[in-house]
Design a protein around this motif. Sequence first.
Motif, PDB file in Angstrom:
ATOM      1  N   SER A 173      52.427  54.824  49.842  1.00 45.12           N
ATOM      2  CA  SER A 173      51.333  53.747  49.664  1.00 45.12           C
ATOM      3  C   SER A 173      51.721  52.571  48.901  1.00 45.12           C
ATOM      4  O   SER A 173      51.187  51.497  48.957  1.00 45.12           O
ATOM      5  CB  SER A 173      49.866  54.522  49.387  1.00 45.12           C
ATOM      6  OG  SER A 173      50.023  54.846  48.275  1.00 45.12           O
ATOM      7  N   GLY A 174      52.618  52.859  47.786  1.00 43.84           N
ATOM      8  CA  GLY A 174      52.684  51.767  46.787  1.00 43.84           C
ATOM      9  C   GLY A 174      51.300  51.789  45.587  1.00 43.84           C
ATOM     10  O   GLY A 174      50.497  52.805  46.061  1.00 43.84           O
ATOM     11  N   ILE A 175      51.415  51.081  45.035  1.00 42.52           N
ATOM     12  CA  ILE A 175      50.360  50.893  44.115  1.00 42.52           C
ATOM     13  C   ILE A 175      49.850  49.428  43.881  1.00 42.52           C
ATOM     14  O   ILE A 175      50.501  48.514  44.163  1.00 42.52           O
ATOM     15  CB  ILE A 175      50.430  51.369  42.535  1.00 42.52           C
ATOM     16  CG1 ILE A 175      51.719  50.279  41.863  1.00 42.52           C
ATOM     17  CG2 ILE A 175      51.140  52.694  42.476  1.00 42.52           C
ATOM     18  CD1 ILE A 175      52.066  50.616  40.274  1.00 42.52           C
ATOM     19  N   SER A 176      48.399  49.390  43.839  1.00 41.82           N
ATOM     20  CA  SER A 176      47.744  48.301  43.797  1.00 41.82           C
ATOM     21  C   SER A 176      47.010  47.759  42.712  1.00 41.82           C
ATOM     22  O   SER A 176      46.448  48.648  41.713  1.00 41.82           O
ATOM     23  CB  SER A 176      46.609  48.218  44.962  1.00 41.82           C
ATOM     24  OG  SER A 176      47.475  48.465  46.200  1.00 41.82           O
ATOM     25  N   LEU A 177      47.127  46.598  41.995  1.00 40.84           N
ATOM     26  CA  LEU A 177      46.834  46.165  40.888  1.00 40.84           C
ATOM     27  C   LEU A 177      45.810  44.814  41.004  1.00 40.84           C
ATOM     28  O   LEU A 177      46.122  43.966  41.958  1.00 40.84           O
ATOM     29  CB  LEU A 177      47.753  45.551  39.738  1.00 40.84           C
ATOM     30  CG  LEU A 177      49.018  46.766  39.721  1.00 40.84           C
ATOM     31  CD1 LEU A 177      50.095  46.124  38.772  1.00 40.84           C
ATOM     32  CD2 LEU A 177      48.638  48.026  39.099  1.00 40.84           C
ATOM     33  N   ARG A 178      44.735  44.574  40.121  1.00 37.68           N
ATOM     34  CA  ARG A 178      44.131  43.226  40.180  1.00 37.68           C
ATOM     35  C   ARG A 178      43.903  42.812  38.662  1.00 37.68           C
ATOM     36  O   ARG A 178      43.627  43.685  37.730  1.00 37.68           O
ATOM     37  CB  ARG A 178      43.102  43.493  40.811  1.00 37.68           C
ATOM     38  CG  ARG A 178      42.063  42.500  40.882  1.00 37.68           C
ATOM     39  CD  ARG A 178      40.628  42.717  41.455  1.00 37.68           C
ATOM     40  NE  ARG A 178      40.555  43.134  42.737  1.00 37.68           N
ATOM     41  CZ  ARG A 178      39.820  44.009  43.119  1.00 37.68           C
ATOM     42  NH1 ARG A 178      38.640  44.559  42.425  1.00 37.68           N
ATOM     43  NH2 ARG A 178      39.351  44.302  44.482  1.00 37.68           N
ATOM     44  N   GLU A 179      43.960  41.776  38.409  1.00 36.96           N
ATOM     45  CA  GLU A 179      43.521  41.245  37.355  1.00 36.96           C
ATOM     46  C   GLU A 179      42.714  39.825  37.382  1.00 36.96           C
ATOM     47  O   GLU A 179      43.097  39.024  38.290  1.00 36.96           O
ATOM     48  CB  GLU A 179      44.734  40.727  36.510  1.00 36.96           C
ATOM     49  CG  GLU A 179      44.535  40.306  35.086  1.00 36.96           C
ATOM     50  CD  GLU A 179      43.550  41.141  34.261  1.00 36.96           C
ATOM     51  OE1 GLU A 179      42.384  40.527  33.779  1.00 36.96           O
ATOM     52  OE2 GLU A 179      43.595  42.439  34.478  1.00 36.96           O
ATOM     53  N   ASN A 180      41.854  39.552  36.363  1.00 37.77           N
ATOM     54  CA  ASN A 180      40.964  38.521  36.439  1.00 37.77           C
ATOM     55  C   ASN A 180      40.963  37.435  35.542  1.00 37.77           C
ATOM     56  O   ASN A 180      41.265  37.918  34.282  1.00 37.77           O
ATOM     57  CB  ASN A 180      39.582  38.804  36.490  1.00 37.77           C
ATOM     58  CG  ASN A 180      39.431  39.839  37.839  1.00 37.77           C
ATOM     59  OD1 ASN A 180      39.889  39.777  38.764  1.00 37.77           O
ATOM     60  ND2 ASN A 180      38.530  40.892  37.454  1.00 37.77           N
ATOM     61  N   PHE A 181      41.205  36.117  35.693  1.00 39.44           N
ATOM     62  CA  PHE A 181      41.231  35.154  34.603  1.00 39.44           C
ATOM     63  C   PHE A 181      39.988  34.325  35.009  1.00 39.44           C
ATOM     64  O   PHE A 181      39.578  33.946  35.796  1.00 39.44           O
ATOM     65  CB  PHE A 181      42.550  34.171  34.947  1.00 39.44           C
ATOM     66  CG  PHE A 181      43.493  34.998  34.425  1.00 39.44           C
ATOM     67  CD1 PHE A 181      44.063  34.892  33.227  1.00 39.44           C
ATOM     68  CD2 PHE A 181      44.474  35.544  35.300  1.00 39.44           C
ATOM     69  CE1 PHE A 181      45.685  35.312  32.853  1.00 39.44           C
ATOM     70  CE2 PHE A 181      45.795  36.114  35.227  1.00 39.44           C
ATOM     71  CZ  PHE A 181      46.302  36.137  34.003  1.00 39.44           C
ATOM     72  N   ASP A 182      39.419  33.986  33.654  1.00 46.43           N
ATOM     73  CA  ASP A 182      38.142  33.068  33.620  1.00 46.43           C
ATOM     74  C   ASP A 182      38.888  31.651  33.432  1.00 46.43           C
ATOM     75  O   ASP A 182      39.399  31.573  32.587  1.00 46.43           O
ATOM     76  CB  ASP A 182      37.107  33.357  32.638  1.00 46.43           C
ATOM     77  CG  ASP A 182      36.500  34.802  33.012  1.00 46.43           C
ATOM     78  OD1 ASP A 182      36.143  34.698  34.242  1.00 46.43           O
ATOM     79  OD2 ASP A 182      36.232  35.381  32.016  1.00 46.43           O
ATOM     80  N   VAL A 183      38.848  30.508  34.488  1.00 46.00           N
ATOM     81  CA  VAL A 183      39.325  29.485  34.414  1.00 46.00           C
ATOM     82  C   VAL A 183      38.582  28.375  34.384  1.00 46.00           C
ATOM     83  O   VAL A 183      37.518  28.628  35.333  1.00 46.00           O
ATOM     84  CB  VAL A 183      40.481  29.390  35.419  1.00 46.00           C
ATOM     85  CG1 VAL A 183      41.656  30.502  34.942  1.00 46.00           C
ATOM     86  CG2 VAL A 183      40.198  29.583  36.807  1.00 46.00           C
ATOM     87  N   LYS A 184      39.030  26.983  34.109  1.00 42.06           N
ATOM     88  CA  LYS A 184      37.993  25.757  34.646  1.00 42.06           C
ATOM     89  C   LYS A 184      38.613  25.386  35.848  1.00 42.06           C
ATOM     90  O   LYS A 184      40.003  25.742  36.268  1.00 42.06           O
ATOM     91  CB  LYS A 184      38.315  24.933  33.366  1.00 42.06           C
ATOM     92  CG  LYS A 184      37.722  25.230  32.048  1.00 42.06           C
ATOM     93  CD  LYS A 184      36.409  25.516  32.272  1.00 42.06           C
ATOM     94  CE  LYS A 184      35.384  25.744  30.743  1.00 42.06           C
ATOM     95  NZ  LYS A 184      34.237  25.733  30.965  1.00 42.06           N
ATOM     96  N   PRO A 185      38.137  24.453  36.303  1.00 42.47           N
ATOM     97  CA  PRO A 185      38.811  24.077  37.763  1.00 42.47           C
ATOM     98  C   PRO A 185      39.960  23.241  37.380  1.00 42.47           C
ATOM     99  O   PRO A 185      40.280  22.530  36.255  1.00 42.47           O
ATOM    100  CB  PRO A 185      37.660  22.594  38.074  1.00 42.47           C
ATOM    101  CG  PRO A 185      36.376  23.347  37.424  1.00 42.47           C
ATOM    102  CD  PRO A 185      36.657  23.939  36.186  1.00 42.47           C
ATOM    103  N   GLY A 186      40.906  23.087  38.096  1.00 42.19           N
ATOM    104  CA  GLY A 186      42.348  22.675  37.954  1.00 42.19           C
ATOM    105  C   GLY A 186      43.353  23.145  38.800  1.00 42.19           C
ATOM    106  O   GLY A 186      43.272  24.074  39.502  1.00 42.19           O
ATOM    107  N   THR A 187      44.655  22.797  38.483  1.00 41.28           N
ATOM    108  CA  THR A 187      45.760  23.390  39.079  1.00 41.28           C
ATOM    109  C   THR A 187      46.568  24.161  38.220  1.00 41.28           C
ATOM    110  O   THR A 187      46.775  23.849  37.345  1.00 41.28           O
ATOM    111  CB  THR A 187      46.801  22.143  39.761  1.00 41.28           C
ATOM    112  OG1 THR A 187      45.933  21.362  40.515  1.00 41.28           O
ATOM    113  CG2 THR A 187      48.047  22.762  40.577  1.00 41.28           C
TER     114      THR A 187
END
Length: 570
Positions: free
Chosen positions: A531-545
Amino acid sequence: MSRTATSALLAVFYTAGGAGQTQPPAPPQPASELVQHDEAATFKTRVSLVMVPAVVRDKNGKAIGTLKKEDFQLFDKGKAQEITRFSIEKPGEHPDEVKTADVNAGEGKSPDVVIPDRFVAYVFDDIHINFADLVRTRDAAERSMAEMKPTDRAAIFTTSGQVVQEFTDDREKLHQTLLRLRPTPIARTGIQECPDISYYMADLIVNKNDPFAMQGAVAEAIICMNIQGATPADTQKQAQQIVQASAQRILTSGQQETRVALAVLRDIIRRMSGVPGQRVVVLTSPGFITPEEQQEKTDVIDRAIKANVIISTLDARGLYTDSWLDPSKRSIDSNATRIKAQIDHDADRAQADVLAELATGTGGSFFENNNDFGEGYKRTAEAPAFVYLLGFSPQNLKLDGSYHALKVSLKVPAGLNAVGRRGYYAPKRLESAEETARQEIEEALFSREELHDLPLEMHTQFFKTGDGAKLNVLVHLDVKRMRFRKAEDRSRNELTVVAGLFDRNGNFVAALKKVIEFRLKDATLARLESSGISLRENFDVKPGTYLVRLVVRDAEGQMMSAANGAVEIP
């Protein structure tokens, strides 16, 4: 932001979850089989390897990229070495385009993102440069920056550290920063002293006991200070004591200025290693000497090579003129003037040699003895089309810190000229496993190169939250290629996962890190291989590139994967 500051910002991360709609989440694992902690992963210490960049040009100065390993000869202290690593870098080419990362369907697809791929740091040596040379080179540098492409970014640094403009494509910011440049010597006053002793001359007097230099300084001191002893011998003795004290003071201040300049240049290279693309440092300087700072200079070259940073140098003095022709300097004694003229001539060459060594040691260009600074910046801001990287492992290398002179040549020159690194210092100790691990992961994070030892997929989603957004980095990793070590009926390994975020100018924003410890039973390992392994990470960001950089490194197999993604958040 420097990578030193960046390292302090690395935070813990690892959240089990889905890797987007295309990948189902892996089954949760028992805590005893999958342990998460914040210790650095363990890597084996690498075999000592010396990398030697070399540029080969034809008679017209054009870089040649058609040679093979067998065409080169490499000598360490005059002894031929076996070239065990060989590659041809093409710094002049643009890196692979970064694809716009996937986004959540509810937010729509981001438009194509223009990601910078060429970074030029203009470094002005305001510690050593005079005002007239600074103005001429500053104006030429601004004309060079006016020709930047949309994917180019420029930064401005000074060796004094007083003026800094991080990477940007904002021409007005660059213009205003250039206007703030001023000569900023640390200890020198700019006023001709009595006796008038340069840093180079002070080194001859104090460190090399040069009688020629002492004679010139004593002759000048006797006249300008009106020293009158009871006897000629007493006059000489008094003058020698004054000269010795003045030389020691000048030597100390000169050493400080050189060390500060090299330390700042080292930090700029560390900063450059954190930008995701082609990296060029253009050092504008009249040159400086390094009588007791050879190892610091070699360390700058080593760091640049490891970080894929090319240092090019521009001699701010332009066309050479002997310093004794400078009308601003008064002549005290004809004999002293004659001696100092020869010493100053030697000093001028020594200063230029440092600039040449920084350039040739990293595959860069050295522009000298020319007042066409516009052409100078055109040459130095462009990386050579081809740079050969020659690597060898010194045999029976003693960890004594001694200097090893290097020579690169071609077996059959055929009208070509090879210029390479001039030397290196043997280490005094081997790097620890922890240092090696940290450096390898950090170097991979602050790079644009994609690695594929461990198959992975990366996607991003973003969700607007008030005046900001939540950026999710979704990763699915195939573990079938991972090597596990069997111990006590468990399959063991450690996985280091680092996610980094950079803004549209390549400036570091944030990074998250976690070490995952595998202690898997056979059945669990079989499921993960399927199955493999799945990861998720969250960043709090401002609008932009943003550019998203992901690095995954395992301990047992020492395999690494790295991926890039880009997202624009309106």
